[in-house]
Design an enzyme around this catalytic site. Structure first.
Site, PDB file in Angstrom:
ATOM      1  N   CYS A 106      44.492  34.818  41.492  1.00 23.14           N
ATOM      2  CA  CYS A 106      45.266  34.907  42.509  1.00 23.14           C
ATOM      3  C   CYS A 106      46.568  34.247  42.841  1.00 23.14           C
ATOM      4  CB  CYS A 106      44.443  34.753  43.858  1.00 23.14           C
ATOM      5  SG  CYS A 106      42.953  35.711  44.159  1.00 23.14           S
ATOM      6  N   CYS A 150      41.453  30.613  44.190  1.00 18.87           N
ATOM      7  CA  CYS A 150      41.267  31.470  43.013  1.00 18.87           C
ATOM      8  C   CYS A 150      42.585  31.207  41.962  1.00 18.87           C
ATOM      9  CB  CYS A 150      41.082  32.725  43.314  1.00 18.87           C
ATOM     10  SG  CYS A 150      41.027  33.855  41.929  1.00 18.87           S
TER      11      CYS A 150
END
Length: 473
Positions: free
Chosen positions: A396, A393
């Protein structure tokens, strides 16, 4: 000077390079430029500014990106004379699609002033510095010194500083992280398990820290550089991977002034302007990175074939521009044959495991059983802050530095900091039991309450996360 993108072989590029004088001579005058180059009408004003205004009007600023990021507060939008309405960068990209690199660079520097900097890799992206010089506006330049660059690249940095009378703001990797990597895996682990881990430590994390002191950055990305990842890059975009000084998603803007040029266009410009270039180009190098991961290319080979040649030729990104990789391609890399495998290892290039993130020694990696037990407790010995994440991600990845720094600051405070990988097989469980909405989801488990508290803001900088924790202790 709008230049259309076109494909050119490396043999043509190398012929152009071979005829270039590498003695880094000075530019004689801008009068020559007026006579021999076709420029937009708007250049007349810029040209006049360049003749009467010094290139650098602010020589007293900090020479380091990191202290700048730590000491300069985010300016108020109205204080800069801008509208309260957020900019539509998709529309701006469309409006500027046919603009010249000079016009795009001028627009970027005018809008962001001292809160924007040029990312300089020590290769042909010296063109960005030349375009900035031609605008007549003050500008900043920064570079990542990974500690593994070629001697020729360091010599080139010095030549560029002297040629333009500037100080490049260097960013360096964390010595403790580099030491741990080398001691555990040796100096050349990237040949065995892929370049991502080394690039994350030596390039991505230093860049993340540097960009926290900016609102925008200028890159040398071009559409023709990497067929699998850069073919659709716009001339300006909201950075989906990194955060700027204001923190949160959308707080950083990325400008790509030479996106629509091809390599031959760039080299014609460099030769015309008589600027210094990296001497490695005359030895067959086109795309230049760290010494162990860069080699010359043969005639007819694409320039990126000289980078990480032992890996997939269509996905050659070190992580600095990871947002270029489409989500479906990332998922394919993560899941291999399409079957998610929870918290287990996954493959990115056929023989290397996907590198995990949030690897600070102060962050506890929780298993499925561990997070289940934590969620069931009504009276915990200590409060916990836990992020539900997926290593692929981009958001992230963008918060990794902030979260690791927060964990280190909370050592000894009585608050435990953890992570739980919630993609693959664990995603349904996390959605049903742990309030997972999208990645990343941050939860605070109070000491004397059974229910976790979800962090709802999209600002994931250290200060915002610390304020969230402090109000719940």
């Amino acid at each position: 000077m709008a230049l259309a993108a076109s494909s050119s072989s490396s043999s043509a590029i190398l012929r152009s390079v071979a005829s270039h004088d590498f003695s880094a001579p000075k530019i004689s005058s801008l009068g020559w430029l007026d006579q021999h180059m076709i420029l937009p009408a708007s250049y007349n004003l810029i040209n006049r500014q360049c003749r009467v205004k010094p290139i650098f009007s602010d020589q007293k600023r900090s020479q380091s990106m990191i202290p700048f990021a730590a000491t300069v507060a985010a300016p108020e939008i109205l204080g800069k004379g801008e509208s309260e309405v957020p900019d539509d960068y998709d529309k701006l990209a469309n409006d500027l699609e046919g603009a010249s690199p000079l016009e795009i660079t001028d627009r970027a520097l005018k809008k962001f002033g001292d809160d924007i900097a040029i990312a300089f890799s020590g290769a042909e992206d010296v063109a960005l510095i030349e375009y900035a010089r031609l605008t007549g506006r003050p500008f900043r330049v920064f570079s990542l010194d990974t500690g593994r660059l070629n001697p020729e690249t360091y010599a080139f940095f010095d030549a560029v500083e002297k040629h333009y009378g500037i100080h490049i703001e260097y960013a360096f990797p964390d010595s403790v992280e580099v030491q741990a990597l080398v001691r555990n895996k040796g100096l050349f682990s990237f040949y065995e398990d892929g370049h991502q881990e080394c690039c994350r430590i030596r390039k991505v994390r230093p860049l993340r820290k540097a960009l926290k002191g900016l609102q925008a950055w200028i890159t040398g990305q071009r559409k023709d550089q990497s067929p699998g990842t850069r073919a659709e890059i716009p001339v300006v975009q909201v950075d989906s991977t990194f955060e700027g000084m204001d923190g949160g998603v959308g707080s950083l803007v990325k400008w790509n002034p030479v996106a629509n040029m091809d390599s031959l266009d760039v080299w014609n410009f460099l030769r015309a302007m008589n600027v210094p270039v990296n001497s490695l180009h005359s030895q067959g190098y086109v795309s230049i990175g760290c010494e162990p991961c860069t080699r010359p290319v043969l005639p007819g080979q694409h320039e990126r074939e000289g980078r990480w040649w032992w890996e997939d030729s269509k996905a050659k990104e070190c992580g600095l521009h990871k947002g270029n990789i489409k989500r479906e391609e990332v998922l394919e890399q993560v899941n291999g044959n399409g079957n998610g495998n929870g918290n287990g290892a996954t493959h990115t290039n056929g023989n290397a495991a996907l590198t995990d993130i949030l690897n600070s020694q102060s962050v506890v990696s929780l298993s499925r059983t561990g997070i289940e037990n934590l969620a069931k407790l009504e009276n915990r010995a200590d409060p916990w802050l836990v992020v539900l994440y997926a290593p692929w991600c981009r958001f992230c990845q963008a918060m990794e530095g902030s979260y690791d720094e927060l964990a280190e600051k909370l050592v000894g405070s009585g608050i435990k900091v953890g992570k739980f990988r919630a993609d693959g097989e664990q995603k349904k469980f996390a959605q049903q039991e742990l309030l997972l909405g999208s990645f990343p989801t941050i939860l605070f488990f109070p000491k004397n309450s059974p229910n976790p508290i979800k962090y709802l803001s999209d600002k994931r900088d250290v200060e915002s996360l610390m304020a969230f924790v402090s109000t719940l202790q």
